[in-house]
Design a protein around this motif. Structure first.
Motif, short mmCIF file in Angstrom:
data_model
loop_
_atom_site.label_atom_id
_atom_site.label_comp_id
_atom_site.label_asym_id
_atom_site.label_seq_id
_atom_site.Cartn_x
_atom_site.Cartn_y
_atom_site.Cartn_z
N PHE A 1 0.86 -1.18 0.00
CA PHE A 1 0.00 0.00 0.00
C PHE A 1 0.90 1.23 0.00
O PHE A 1 2.01 1.20 0.52
CB PHE A 1 -0.98 -0.02 1.18
N ASN B 1 0.56 4.54 1.10
CA ASN B 1 0.63 5.61 2.11
C ASN B 1 0.74 5.03 3.51
O ASN B 1 0.32 3.90 3.75
CB ASN B 1 -0.62 6.48 2.02
N GLU C 1 -6.63 1.29 -1.36
CA GLU C 1 -5.18 1.47 -1.55
C GLU C 1 -4.40 0.18 -1.35
O GLU C 1 -3.19 0.14 -1.62
CB GLU C 1 -4.65 2.53 -0.56
N LYS D 1 -3.16 -3.34 -2.20
CA LYS D 1 -3.02 -4.25 -3.34
C LYS D 1 -2.52 -5.59 -2.82
O LYS D 1 -1.42 -5.68 -2.27
CB LYS D 1 -2.04 -3.64 -4.35
#
Ligand SMILES: [Zn+2]
Ligand SMILES: [Zn+2]
Length: 134
Positions: free
Chosen positions: A16, A18, A49, A51
């Motif tokens: 991810f 962030n 966000e 994956k």
């Protein structure tokens, strides 16, 4: 830089972009059972966000103190818990941070379900403790 992690055997990996929206610790009995440990350490990441590569198995955990059905995703090959999802925050995934490659950023912002905290665990980190989950 993306944050990454994987299960013990590597069949499930994730990343991810962030920093997590929050870090927390859950002391509920079901997290203890699933982790085979004293508590679970969680990082809240927007599902949009996150994956994931590989296909975690899903266990729908309906026998919870909160009464909510918690979705618990784990690797079906090695058993590592990957993340949980709760109906109250449908857009968030709560990653089990022990599977992250770099855990140096972990700093819990709260403890939940302290009502079932194991006796030997002493919490003196100055972080808010909740008996249940608000
Ligand atoms: Zn695995
Ligand atoms: Zn829990």
């Amino acid at each position: 830089m993306a944050l990454t992690g994987h299960c013990l055997c590597g069949a499930v990996t994730y990343e991810f972009p962030n920093p997590p929206a929050m870090y927390g610790v859950c002391h509920c009995k079901n997290c203890q059972r699933q982790a085979g440990s004293a508590f679970s350490t969680l990082a809240g990441v927007p599902k949009a966000e996150l994956k994931i590569t590989g296909t975690p198995k899903l266990y729908r955990d309906g026998d919870t103190d909160s009464g909510n059905t918690v979705e618990r995703y784990f690797c079906g090959d090695c058993g590592s818990p990957i993340y949980s999802a709760i109906p109250g925050q449908p857009d968030m995934a709560f990653l089990k941070t022990g599977t992250m490659d770099d855990t140096s950023g972990f700093a819990p912002m709260f403890h939940v379900w302290c009502s079932t905290r194991q006796d030997w665990v002493s919490l003196d980190d100055g972080v808010p403790q909740m008996e249940k989950q608000s």
